[in-house]
Every structure is written in C-alpha cells, then in structure tokens.
Design a protein around this motif. Sequence first.
Motif, PDB file in Angstrom:
ATOM      1  N   UNK A 168       6.283  75.868  44.930  1.00 10.98           N
ATOM      2  CA  UNK A 168       7.705  75.520  44.892  1.00 10.98           C
ATOM      3  C   UNK A 168       7.909  74.030  45.140  1.00 10.98           C
ATOM      4  N   UNK A 169       7.098  73.453  46.039  1.00 13.00           N
ATOM      5  CA  UNK A 169       7.199  72.016  46.304  1.00 13.00           C
ATOM      6  C   UNK A 169       6.735  71.198  45.114  1.00 13.00           C
ATOM      7  N   UNK A 170       5.628  71.630  44.497  1.00 11.97           N
ATOM      8  CA  UNK A 170       4.975  70.833  43.460  1.00 11.97           C
ATOM      9  C   UNK A 170       5.672  70.916  42.109  1.00 11.97           C
ATOM     10  N   UNK A 171       6.082  72.116  41.733  1.00  8.04           N
ATOM     11  CA  UNK A 171       6.596  72.334  40.381  1.00  8.04           C
ATOM     12  C   UNK A 171       7.934  71.643  40.148  1.00  8.04           C
ATOM     13  N   UNK A 172       8.121  71.128  38.937  1.00  2.07           N
ATOM     14  CA  UNK A 172       9.406  70.540  38.589  1.00  2.07           C
ATOM     15  C   UNK A 172       9.265  69.317  37.708  1.00  2.07           C
ATOM     16  N   UNK A 229       3.298  63.590  48.483  1.00  2.00           N
ATOM     17  CA  UNK A 229       3.944  63.375  49.775  1.00  2.00           C
ATOM     18  C   UNK A 229       4.945  64.507  49.991  1.00  2.00           C
ATOM     19  N   UNK A 230       4.606  65.457  50.871  1.00  2.00           N
ATOM     20  CA  UNK A 230       5.449  66.643  51.049  1.00  2.00           C
ATOM     21  C   UNK A 230       6.725  66.364  51.838  1.00  2.00           C
ATOM     22  N   UNK A 231       6.854  65.172  52.435  1.00  2.00           N
ATOM     23  CA  UNK A 231       8.062  64.853  53.192  1.00  2.00           C
ATOM     24  C   UNK A 231       9.193  64.341  52.295  1.00  2.00           C
ATOM     25  N   UNK A 232       8.827  63.726  51.159  1.00  2.00           N
ATOM     26  CA  UNK A 232       9.889  63.265  50.251  1.00  2.00           C
ATOM     27  C   UNK A 232       9.705  63.767  48.821  1.00  2.00           C
ATOM     28  N   UNK A 233       8.776  64.727  48.625  1.00  2.00           N
ATOM     29  CA  UNK A 233       8.570  65.355  47.311  1.00  2.00           C
ATOM     30  C   UNK A 233       8.278  64.339  46.208  1.00  2.00           C
ATOM     31  N   UNK A 234       7.337  63.457  46.459  1.00  2.00           N
ATOM     32  CA  UNK A 234       6.935  62.485  45.437  1.00  2.00           C
ATOM     33  C   UNK A 234       5.408  62.493  45.278  1.00  2.00           C
ATOM     34  N   UNK A 235       4.964  62.106  44.075  1.00  2.00           N
ATOM     35  CA  UNK A 235       3.550  61.873  43.825  1.00  2.00           C
ATOM     36  C   UNK A 235       3.301  60.373  43.750  1.00  2.00           C
ATOM     37  N   UNK A 236       2.142  59.959  44.223  1.00  2.00           N
ATOM     38  CA  UNK A 236       1.671  58.594  43.980  1.00  2.00           C
ATOM     39  C   UNK A 236       0.531  58.676  42.976  1.00  2.00           C
ATOM     40  N   UNK A 237       0.754  58.074  41.815  1.00  2.00           N
ATOM     41  CA  UNK A 237      -0.251  58.033  40.751  1.00  2.00           C
ATOM     42  C   UNK A 237      -1.057  56.746  40.924  1.00  2.00           C
ATOM     43  N   UNK A 238      -2.382  56.857  40.928  1.00  2.00           N
ATOM     44  CA  UNK A 238      -3.214  55.666  41.123  1.00  2.00           C
ATOM     45  C   UNK A 238      -4.429  55.701  40.205  1.00  2.00           C
ATOM     46  N   UNK A 239      -4.850  54.495  39.769  1.00  2.00           N
ATOM     47  CA  UNK A 239      -6.054  54.374  38.947  1.00  2.00           C
ATOM     48  C   UNK A 239      -7.079  53.525  39.699  1.00  2.00           C
ATOM     49  N   UNK A 240      -8.326  53.616  39.283  1.00  2.00           N
ATOM     50  CA  UNK A 240      -9.400  52.883  39.959  1.00  2.00           C
ATOM     51  C   UNK A 240      -9.267  51.366  39.802  1.00  2.00           C
ATOM     52  N   UNK A 241      -8.507  50.914  38.806  1.00  2.00           N
ATOM     53  CA  UNK A 241      -8.339  49.457  38.624  1.00  2.00           C
ATOM     54  C   UNK A 241      -7.076  48.925  39.314  1.00  2.00           C
ATOM     55  N   UNK A 242      -6.482  49.727  40.213  1.00  2.00           N
ATOM     56  CA  UNK A 242      -5.415  49.215  41.069  1.00  2.00           C
ATOM     57  C   UNK A 242      -3.997  49.479  40.631  1.00  2.00           C
TER      58      UNK A 242
END
Length: 250
Positions: A168-172, A229-242
């Motif tokens: 429920x947290x993740x989907x959307x 981040x389950x406190x504000x329902x956001x994802x941080x997308x990151x790549x190996x090159x920064x």
Amino acid sequence: MKKITTTIILSLLLIMKVSSQDEKQIASKDGVNVSYQIILEEESKKKDKYILIVNYENVSDQDLYYEVQLTKDSEGQLSLPIIPEEKAFTKIKVRNSTGLFGDGQSLIGDATDLITTSNTLLFELKQGDVSSQETTFKVKSGVKPLITNTYLKSIKSIDEFDLKISSKMLNGDYISSCGNLKININSGNSEEDGDYLLQTTNGKQFIWLRSSETTFTRKNNSDYTLTFNKHNNTFTYATSDGITCSWDKN
C-alpha cells in the motif's frame, strides 16, 4: 387501585435510580479520555448486579495508535493474541467484584493492516471517535463498586512507529524531479525474483529487486538503485555515476 399506584411509584423510583448513574471520567492520557458508567440492574440479599459501560474518546487533533505483539507459528504465519485483554490499550476493573478473577472491561481500538519492524500490529483510535463497550458484574449486597483503570499500552502518533514497508505504501503514481516524468510503481513477489517493484514509464517497464527493507536494485543492472523513504512516501533514484532524482508520490 392501591397496588397499581404502588407499582407506578416503584417504577419511577427505579427509573430515577438508574438515570442517576452519571458517566464518570476515570482517566485522560495522550489525547484519549476514558470514562465509565455503572447501572444497578438487580438487588438481592447476597449480591447486587450492575451493568458496566466503558467508553473512550480521542479528543486529540490526530489519529492515534498503539501496538499489539504478533506471534509467529511453526509455518511463519503471524497472528494476534486470542485473549481480548492482550489487544486492549486500557482496562477498567471492578476491584471488589465477586468474580473469581475480578470483573471489568477492556477497551480495544480498530485493527489496521500496519505492521512494525518488530512484528507488532497497530490498532487505531481515530480522531473524534467515541467507542463504548459493556459488561456485567456483581458485588456483595450494599457494597459500593470500586472502579479503577489500568493502561496496558502506550498511545502514540503514527510517525513514532517504525513501520514495515507494505504494498500500500509503495504502489501508486509518482513524479520524478528529473524531467517531471510520470512513473507508476506496482509491487509484487515471485519465486524467481522474490520481492520486486515493477516500474512503468512512457510505456517502458523496469523491474527492481529488493536488496534490503528500503532499497531496490534494477534487475540486470546494479548501477541503478531505488531507496524508499516511508516517512514521506518518496523514492530516491540514484545511479553509480552520481545522478540522483526524487520520485514524489501523487
């Protein structure tokens, strides 16, 4: 005629006696008021029988929660306790009742689907909610009932609990801070991949495999990670090159 008049008077006296049992607040803690009412139902030579009505009201400005420990069976399935008192946050007890183990009534909130990392299930007391439960008890004839309250659980706001991440947290739908891209996320589980996320962006799909409670790695390319981040329902997308982007839930 005299018999009818006597009956009417006795009935009126009984109504007055019952109605005189005012509701009494016995406790107030963490934004929740607890009260009770006792009504004399029956008198006898040896024992008097009462009705006990207990109430709680969330008078705070938010929904409140408490946790109940889940037990795991031999197959790894989690379940709630069977005994009602173990699911309650407080109990009003009649200390001088004639019951073998004492009498009283526990107050229980509404079970949610929120589970903590300690395998506890959250019960909710909604803002403004008033809930009542009742039972009966007996005391020795002519004895005044002695009523006390005991808190069994701590009541807190939702952000004070360390919740397990749920579907429920993740989907959307999310919006990326990089290019305002619209992204849809659906979680799943399979024998091949275990827990995973299915990302759909502009008709293209990517699979992310869970590597920890909050982190996912793109399937077949470990240079890309997603951290939730389950406190504000956001994802941080990151790549190996920064490169990093924030995916905010709509």
